[in-house]
Design an enzyme around this catalytic site. Structure first.
Site, PDB file in Angstrom:
ATOM      1  CG  ASP B  18      30.677  15.495  42.375  1.00 14.50           C
ATOM      2  OD1 ASP B  18      29.891  16.366  41.951  1.00 14.50           O
ATOM      3  OD2 ASP B  18      31.043  15.437  43.557  1.00 14.50           O
ATOM      4  CE1 TYR B  50      34.924  21.505  39.358  1.00 17.42           C
ATOM      5  CE2 TYR B  50      33.201  20.454  38.074  1.00 17.42           C
ATOM      6  CZ  TYR B  50      34.537  20.596  38.390  1.00 17.42           C
ATOM      7  OH  TYR B  50      35.470  19.841  37.732  1.00 17.42           O
ATOM      8  N   GLY B  51      30.183  24.919  42.665  1.00 22.24           N
ATOM      9  CA  GLY B  51      28.904  25.613  42.818  1.00 22.24           C
ATOM     10  C   GLY B  51      28.953  27.128  42.811  1.00 22.24           C
ATOM     11  CG  ASN B  82      22.396  18.630  41.056  1.00 23.58           C
ATOM     12  OD1 ASN B  82      21.286  18.602  40.560  1.00 23.58           O
ATOM     13  ND2 ASN B  82      22.788  17.733  41.951  1.00 23.58           N
ATOM     14  CB  THR B  83      27.527  22.869  39.594  1.00 21.24           C
ATOM     15  OG1 THR B  83      26.981  23.088  40.900  1.00 21.24           O
ATOM     16  CG2 THR B  83      28.027  24.179  39.037  1.00 21.24           C
ATOM     17  CD  GLU B 160      33.131  18.933  50.717  1.00 22.61           C
ATOM     18  OE1 GLU B 160      34.015  19.791  50.848  1.00 22.61           O
ATOM     19  OE2 GLU B 160      32.892  18.347  49.643  1.00 22.61           O
TER      20      GLU B 160
END
Lengths: 279, 279
Positions: B18, B50-51, B82-83, B160
């Site tokens: 991830d 990453y998004g 997901n990204t 976060e």
């Protein structure tokens, strides 16, 4: 011949780098205060943010960026990122042959000069606040001053989401700043290059009796002094169409341009993506 | 001899990666559903998130991580982000010889099966939503379904920062989700591995008539099927003290451990930092 060489030295660009886009608030000040200087900007948009990462990682990233800027034949380097200034500047200073300055010493200096009651606050990323570096520099100038730091990790994402004036930003700012208000500071350093963009929110919450210090302004002033001292100051405007300002990023040129043009009223036309890990 | 080889193949770990810590919600499901499997987890904490980044960058990062996981001798790989699943999975599938699955196809499949009124919503990072990949997969199964995506860039920083239950998260969620409520969806995919952690907030705002789909659960289920199909499923619990779960990050092992232990009740004792750019 000697004259040509000197002229070309003065005309070399200044390298400016940041973890992403926040450093553009420093670029804006440099453009205002020393408008003859060419600039090469690098924003590490592929690996931002820096503020939650470690000294080792930030130093490795900063070294790569300095190597890239050296390939662009810069005459001096500005570390326009508080986190990189806090963690990597000392190492970089020892490793490279070029004049290099960060944003923290200039900010610390003006804050030490500004406070009347000897109580200074600093807000920044977790890394910058955790380093305690503003305290160190301020105490070198005025050992009796008390410095209180507060990490504000949500400010950067809120600014990047465009919520510069928003009740959510107000609420988060209130939570982060209430402890600082209680300490009775009269001076607050905006210790992250994103924060000048929410200056009005922070100012309203802190109240009129607290002076906000924007290190970007002082950094541009110190850069000018440094260039003059080293005989690198360019007294002549560059010729039109000579690529005065160049922007490089490690990812997302379009998003960068959009954000950049909301900060700098100059009309930034293009940004080039490079693979920074190759440097 | 053949038996020994087969046994050692089954005992090889599954690699899970991830951008940082969100993928641990997938790890949690894998631990629950296939408790005999060894795991090697990598979180790219030096380069997260990453998004907000581009396909090229995410693919380059993912390739490096797969190379690292290959050095750990894994028998299969789960892209628990997901990204990265949206941008890099197709490329990785073509390039490597190991079975590899992402989180998007499993989530799309269960959502297509769940909706009664043919209206599905997806929330995720800017990159995941921008890719349109959930829509593509859902339409492959049920072409008549209407899919509405909404990027929620502040959810990851809010999670976060620990604001899993907080009025600020409520307010931001209300803004992100109100448009989706208006479209009349009856099924909502939590299309980012961080989002199960604010599932109760999202569920309250969407209302009881909207079913929330957590791709982590489906991914673990499909992983089990895949392992059985390929003859890789481990029917025997590993010996005690045999390093069943190993965690690697590219930065900030301590911060990772703190967050990891708030998600997984297993007591994660250590995480090792590696320089992912060397792979």
């Amino acid at each position: 011949m000697r004259e040509v060489e000197e002229k070309s030295l003065l005309e070399k660009p200044i390298g400016v780098f940041d973890s992403g886009m926040g450093g553009l608030t420093v670029v804006r000040e440099i453009m205002r205060q020393i408008p003859n200087e060419r600039l090469v900007y690098f924003g590490d948009t592929a690996r931002l943010p820096y503020g939650s990462k470690s000294r080792e990682t930030i130093t490795r990233f900063s070294r790569q960026i300095v190597r890239f800027l050296e390939t662009m034949d810069v005459k001096a380097i500005v570390v326009a990122c508080n986190t990189a200034s806090a963690y990597a500047l000392d190492t970089l200073e020892q490793e490279i042959g070029l004049p290099i300055i960060g944003v923290i010493k200039p900010g610390a200096k003006v804050a030490a000069r500004t406070t009347r009651n000897g109580q200074i606050g600093v807000i920044g990323t977790a890394a910058t606040i955790g380093s305690g570096i503003y305290t160190t520099y301020i105490r070198q100038i005025r050992p009796e001053v008390r410095v209180t730091g507060k990490a504000c990790p949500l400010f950067v994402p809120l600014v990047e989401e465009g919520l510069w004036q928003d009740p959510v930003t107000d609420e988060i700012a209130m939570r982060y700043l209430s402890g600082l208000i209680d300490t009775g500071i009269d001076t607050l350093i905006l210790g992250c290059t994103h924060y000048p963009l929410i200056r009005s929110t922070v100012g309203r919450i802190m109240g009129d009796h607290v002076t906000l210090v924007n290190p970007a302004y002082e950094t541009a002033r110190e850069l000018k002094e440094l260039l003059m001292e080293k005989g690198l100051f360019n007294p002549v405007p560059p010729a039109l169409g000579s690529n005065k300002y160049r922007f490089f990023v490690s990812d997302g040129a379009e998003q960068f341009l959009h954000f950049a043009n909301s900060i700098i009223k100059y009309g930034i036309l293009s940004a080039k993506v490079i693979n920074i890990e190759e440097y």
